[in-house]
Each structure stands twice: as structure tokens, then as C-alpha cells.
Design an enzyme around this catalytic site. Structure first.
Site, mmCIF file in Angstrom:
data_model
loop_
_atom_site.group_PDB
_atom_site.id
_atom_site.type_symbol
_atom_site.label_atom_id
_atom_site.label_comp_id
_atom_site.label_asym_id
_atom_site.label_seq_id
_atom_site.Cartn_x
_atom_site.Cartn_y
_atom_site.Cartn_z
ATOM 1 N N GLU A 115 0.874 -1.176 0.000
ATOM 2 C CA GLU A 115 0.000 0.000 0.000
ATOM 3 C C GLU A 115 0.908 1.222 0.000
ATOM 4 O OE1 GLU A 115 -2.763 0.253 3.374
ATOM 5 O OE2 GLU A 115 -2.695 2.437 3.230
ATOM 6 N N ARG A 138 0.908 10.310 0.476
ATOM 7 C CA ARG A 138 1.393 11.320 1.431
ATOM 8 C C ARG A 138 2.676 11.972 0.975
ATOM 9 N NH1 ARG A 138 0.907 7.781 6.986
ATOM 10 N NH2 ARG A 138 -1.077 6.837 6.430
ATOM 11 N N LYS A 194 -10.632 -1.449 7.280
ATOM 12 C CA LYS A 194 -9.421 -1.122 8.031
ATOM 13 C C LYS A 194 -9.910 -0.525 9.352
ATOM 14 C CE LYS A 194 -5.824 2.467 7.811
ATOM 15 N NZ LYS A 194 -4.733 2.984 6.984
HETATM 16 C C1 3PG Z 1 -1.782 4.122 8.295
HETATM 17 O O1 3PG Z 1 -2.077 5.076 7.611
HETATM 18 O O2 3PG Z 1 -2.317 3.032 8.108
HETATM 19 C C2 3PG Z 1 -0.845 4.316 9.439
HETATM 20 O O3 3PG Z 1 -0.102 5.475 9.318
HETATM 21 C C3 3PG Z 1 0.043 3.154 9.740
HETATM 22 O O4 3PG Z 1 0.235 3.173 11.081
HETATM 23 P P1 3PG Z 1 1.622 2.767 11.736
HETATM 24 O O5 3PG Z 1 2.644 3.722 11.186
HETATM 25 O O6 3PG Z 1 1.419 2.924 13.228
HETATM 26 O O7 3PG Z 1 1.930 1.359 11.354
#
Ligand code: 3PG
Length: 215
Positions: free
Chosen positions: A43, A47, A135
Site C-alpha cells: 500500500e 502522502r 481497516k
Molecule cells: C496508516 O495510515 O495506516 C498508518 O499510518 C500506519 O500506522 P503505523 O505507522 O502505526 O503502522
């Protein structure tokens, strides 16, 4: 790819690496490193400026047969982004939160997606659109596995991809829940390793995550 193929792919991947690619050039190497570690899904979050071209680089690599990976766009928040993610070659999308507008547009565009939710009410709104997999973000802050256990009770048949605060240390606890299809997280593709080009370490992190969840 269909919605059920996406869900199947995520379940076999176990971990969905959430990556913020610093530069287009890194993308294909990162996808290959993950595939070497047994994770055939990536994924790429919208960003960074490089995100769309990074998705394209992986999609082109897949088309050339260099890697077998499902490449998706993450952090999708608006209907307007859908045209560009489709153009980039993304085969699925992930949203951080729930929006009927965005989910409806994804369904209309025939792009399989995993919408983010944080509450049972949001899951119910998604279910009204025919969606069955969400999610859950930010999973750790929401209450971790205990929270997922609580919200899954009134939602039989609904599967979750918890993301946010997951790492190798707590992955097993999440994966032990029947409602959890796969776990998302950025710990397998830390920006430091992507910037330094330490792809062998990414492969190692991917392999080790799969080993932890299988043990
Ligand atoms: C996302 O957008 O899914 C998160 O930023 C991932 O979270 P993590 O960095 O705590 O794994």
C-alpha cells in the site's frame, strides 16, 4: 482484481505494508524486497509527492513480470483522487476513515477498496453499501485487540484490517482474532531503510513478520 480477490490477497499476505515512498526510484525495489520476504502486496500512501509515480513504477514492474505484487493507493481521502490512482495503475485503495461518498465512488469505478473505520456505526454505514471488510484505524489507540474483539461481537462475518500501532511485538495478538483478515503497518518499510536502500533488511522484516504470525 475484484473485491473478494483483494480480500484473499490481503489474507495470504498477512501483513499489509503501509509505505510512504520517499522517491519513485525506490518503489519497485521495495516491492521486490517485500515479495522476497513473502509479502506480495504493497500500500503506497498518497502522502508524498512521489506516491503516484511510485505506484506506477510498481504497476509497470508487475506488467513486465518483474514482481508479482498487488499495488494499492493508501490514505485516499477524496473522490477526486480516484481518477489519478486508477491512472497510476493501482489495483486497490485504502482510506483512513469512512466516507460514503468516497466508498460509493470506488464501487462505481470498480476499484476494490478497504475503507477505514473507527466505530461500529461506521462499519454499519459501510455494510449498507455492501462492504464486508474494513481497516480499523488507529487500532492501537482505539484499544488494540480488546477493542476489535468487542466490536466484532455484534458484526459477525465482518473482517478487519487493523492498522496503527502494530508491530512485530503485538502482531500475533491481533492475528489470533478470527475477525482479523490481515494487519496493516509501516514497521516493515521504515523510511530510514527505504532512504538508505537497505532492501535486504526490508526482506528480513517481511519474512520475520510472516514467521511471527504463523508461529
Ligand atoms: C496508516 O495510515 O495506516 C498508518 O499510518 C500506519 O500506522 P503505523 O505507522 O502505526 O503502522
Amino acid at each position: 482484481m475484484t473485491q473478494s480477490e483483494l480480500e484473499y490477497n490481503l489474507s495470504t499476505a498477512v501483513v499489509v505494508p503501509v509505505t510512504s515512498i520517499p522517491a519513485k526510484q525506490a518503489a519497485l525495489d521495495v516491492a521486490k524486497a517485500l515479495a522476497d520476504g513473502g509479502i506480495h502486496v504493497i500500500e503506497i500512501t498518497l502522502r508524498t509527492d512521489a506516491a503516484l509515480s511510485a505506484i506506477e513504477a510498481v504497476a509497470n514492474g508487475v506488467a513486465r513480470g518483474e514482481v508479482q505484487t498487488a499495488v494499492g493507493a493508501g490514505s485516499v481521502t477524496t473522490v477526486e483522487q480516484i481518477a489519478s490512482i486508477r491512472e497510476s495503475g493501482a489495483t486497490f485503495a485504502v482510506t483512513p476513515g469512512f466516507s460514503e461518498q468516497v466508498s460509493n465512488a470506488m464501487i462505481e469505478a470498480d476499484i476494490p477498496h478497504i475503507p477505514g473505520i473507527a466505530t461500529v456505526g461506521e462499519a454499519m454505514r459501510g455494510m449498507a453499501l455492501g462492504l464486508r471488510c474494513f481497516k480499523v484505524f488507529p487500532a492501537g489507540i482505539l484499544g488494540g485487540p480488546a477493542y476489535l474483539k468487542a466490536i466484532s461481537a455484534p458484526l459477525p462475518g465482518i473482517r478487519f484490517v487493523p492498522t496503527g500501532g502494530i508491530n512485530e511485538g503485538n502482531l500475533k495478538e491481533y492475528m489470533a482474532l478470527d475477525s482479523v483478515l490481515a494487519c496493516g503497518g509501516s514497521w516493515i518499510t521504515p523510511s530510514k531503510l527505504m532512504k538508505s536502500g537497505d532492501y535486504a533488511k526490508i526482506t528480513e522484516l517481511a519474512r520475520s513478520a510472516r514467521a511471527v504470525s504463523a508461529a
